[in-house]
Motif scaffolding. Structure first.
Motif, short mmCIF file in Angstrom:
data_model
loop_
_atom_site.label_atom_id
_atom_site.label_comp_id
_atom_site.label_asym_id
_atom_site.label_seq_id
_atom_site.Cartn_x
_atom_site.Cartn_y
_atom_site.Cartn_z
N VAL B 24 14.21 82.93 -64.56
CA VAL B 24 15.46 81.93 -64.90
C VAL B 24 15.09 80.70 -64.56
O VAL B 24 15.76 79.70 -65.17
CB VAL B 24 16.80 82.88 -64.34
CG1 VAL B 24 17.17 82.34 -63.29
CG2 VAL B 24 17.70 82.52 -65.62
N TYR B 29 17.66 80.37 -68.71
CA TYR B 29 18.41 81.53 -69.18
C TYR B 29 18.00 82.16 -70.57
O TYR B 29 17.90 83.23 -71.08
CB TYR B 29 19.83 81.50 -68.75
CG TYR B 29 20.51 82.88 -69.28
CD1 TYR B 29 20.51 84.04 -68.50
CD2 TYR B 29 21.24 83.05 -70.33
CE1 TYR B 29 21.14 85.11 -68.64
CE2 TYR B 29 21.84 84.27 -70.69
CZ TYR B 29 21.86 85.53 -69.80
OH TYR B 29 22.51 86.23 -70.00
N GLY B 56 22.07 89.69 -69.12
CA GLY B 56 23.16 88.88 -68.18
C GLY B 56 23.39 89.52 -67.06
O GLY B 56 23.46 89.20 -65.92
N VAL B 59 20.45 89.12 -64.62
CA VAL B 59 20.66 88.11 -63.89
C VAL B 59 21.54 87.97 -63.11
O VAL B 59 21.36 87.49 -61.82
CB VAL B 59 20.66 86.86 -64.85
CG1 VAL B 59 20.69 85.74 -64.19
CG2 VAL B 59 19.48 86.91 -65.64
N THR B 105 21.83 78.77 -63.16
CA THR B 105 22.03 80.10 -63.43
C THR B 105 23.64 80.26 -63.70
O THR B 105 23.95 81.14 -64.37
CB THR B 105 21.61 81.05 -62.17
OG1 THR B 105 20.38 80.80 -61.81
CG2 THR B 105 22.06 82.44 -62.12
N ALA B 108 24.51 79.62 -66.92
CA ALA B 108 24.15 80.86 -68.02
C ALA B 108 25.09 81.95 -67.74
O ALA B 108 25.53 82.42 -68.80
CB ALA B 108 22.74 81.41 -67.71
#
Lengths: 194, 194, 194, 194
Positions: B24, B29, B56, B59, B105, B108
């Motif tokens: 990422v 992302y 998602g 992450v 991040t 995202a």
DNA sequence: TTTTAATCGAGACGGTACGTCGAGTCTTGCT
DNA sequence: AGCAAGACTCGACGTACCGTCTCGATTAAAA
């Protein structure tokens, strides 16, 4: 070589914007595809790629076209009563964000802004900027009338008003109600008063 | 039938989270793919699909794992000086949002929340909720100490503090600086004072 | 809606057939994958799926293209000497079946026929039918010349000739040699004579 | 290290063969998977892999188990009338190949033989060999009784009889009927007679 | 009869290929 | 020239099975 706008087909342009707007409501922005827009609009994919840089741009155009059909003046009324005037916009914003129809598209636009700087510029310039500017204008007038602190940083003041709304809206931490709008207005204005 | 967590491979779990976190940062992302995570982690795609419902979620897990490695207590210090304590968190939040590494991040995750309600729940519960709660706790203590208005709606107060920060961060209307953090703190606290 | 053949890319078609033919020799039919054909041909998988119903169909097309490049007339010579003429074809068939290069593909096609009726139709119509018909034609001529039994069922006669060859070839019970071809020819013709 | 057959679970063995046989009828050999067999048999996949080298081997075992339940003697009757005795087997083979139930599995086995030499050995040794040998034995007896040509190559003679049947069956060029069986028998025997 | 070691059901694992979808580009023939 | 149509290459999707690999829990032979 960029295409020649004078030869552009108005019929196709409209069909594309309509198809995009309709589809974004039917399937949502994420599941919206260029192919589907082209098919629905009865248009070749190339015609879309020729005139728009991205899916987001098409949707933004469609959204603005729909909004500007009845292009009510964005500038806020100035009744002399800052509190009342501001309460009005804040309520309007909350209503718009709470409306599931409008909200979906706005959400998508804000989402798309996050990883497409060029698109972010477009949205800021054509959609968000003017709205925020209208509030800023009203606040500045109030400031000059001595109703707000003289040393006030107006853009920050705007953010103090609308930031909480967007925060709640994006994080869905609690429902967006008129009462909430008024609470935020009251608190923020207290901070901004001389 | 859901898989049996007791048979889960810890080695694979770690490799996946590491790969996701690294990727990422490398490609962002949006360009992150399940396939790339699997390849980088030396893992079959199915192993990812077995344990996570979406990209998602992977992450988020990776992000939380990285954050919680040094699990500094989230609760704010209570020096007795509300203004100082709050200024501290606000500055910290601004610093985090301004940090290009973490920021990507977080962006995202917030983006992903917008069109995946289940994922939104996860993020709220495990990431944002605790952070906001810490601020809420400190404000409530101040309120009980008589330093803030007695009729204060604490959650709204939290939004008044952090809403502006997120607004500026998401819309990129202006840079996030420490000075900005202090301005927002000062304004908000004025609104919250008795 | 089926694709429009007039817009088909000839370059892609050829590349696919070539790649399929090459790969079937390199790795064998079973280990041949659509993905590998596409990769080798520098073609998207979709282009294969668009024009062929199955892996077998691609290989068959490639095989026929290779065979028909030098489209030697399939019809048998008629020297007046049935025995000699038939011995010629039988030897040719045996040679073809014994050739490890051709044999692999033919094996695959026959295999594939067994559980894909539509594909079986294709193979019969475009590959096996014409070959068997050529033999049938020669036998019928001989029959009309009084060299074979008048009440002969020609298709059965063809099977009497080639059936043994395919049986040995498929079951690999013994090697396919020219001597074997001649033995079968001699035996079969004895059965078919008046 | 090979597994210890004395510890093998008879219950599992049976369940696997039954499951395989049932499934091959339900979904066909090609769509048959080891996983499905294991699931249906209530058995771990490893148990299959431990005792059988391939899917084909399982099916073959199941097929032989079903066939050998009523293990009628394979050797042909010797009534003294070669023609009658041979006609009998030929008719029997045709009947078996025409039977859609048995035929499917046999087709699969022959298919599988084509690209798995070890499996081909198994099928030849345990299924086809004995059948062909029985015919060979009867023909040799006839030969020794002076009813067939003294210089006859018996294996070739067997192929002359059954080759046509398999050819028609595999290529599906025409239906397999009893009349066809008799025609082939008659023609072949004419070739084999002194 | 107890020990003990292999087999068992179960299913997670790293892989490979599947067949589908959509992206963005390219080509063809029409307006 | 722009256009509708749609074939093209490419890359990722999420799924299905492969054959291997743990895991306890039987289970049958050896002690």
């Amino acid at each position: 070589m960029p295409p020649d706008p004078s030869r552009r087909s108005e019929r196709s342009r409209r069909a594309i914007l309509t198809a995009a707007t309709d589809l974004v409501h039917e399937v949502g922005y994420r599941k919206l595809t260029i192919e589907a827009i082209a098919a629905r609009a009865g248009v070749g994919k190339q015609t879309i790629y020729r005139w728009w840089p991205s899916k987001g741009a098409v949707v933004l155009d469609g959204f603005l076209a729909a909004v500007n059909e009845n292009p009510d003046d964005l500038s806020l009324p100035d009744t002399g009563d800052v509190a009342a005037d501001i309460r009005g916009v804040v309520r309007a914003i909350v209503a718009e964000l709470a409306d599931p129809t409008l909200s979906g598209t706005t959400r998508a636009l804000m989402t798309e802004m996050q990883d497409d700087p060029e698109f972010a510029d477009m949205v800021r310039e054509r959609l968000l900027g003017p709205q925020l500017q209208a509030i800023a204008d009203r606040l500045r007038a109030a400031q000059e009338a001595g109703q707000l602190r003289a040393d006030l940083d107006v853009p920050v003041a705007v953010e103090l008003l609308v930031g909480p709304l967007y925060h709640r809206w994006l994080l869905r931490t609690a429902p967006l109600t008129e009462a909430y709008a008024d609470t935020v207005t009251e608190l923020a204005l207290r901070a901004l008063s001389p």
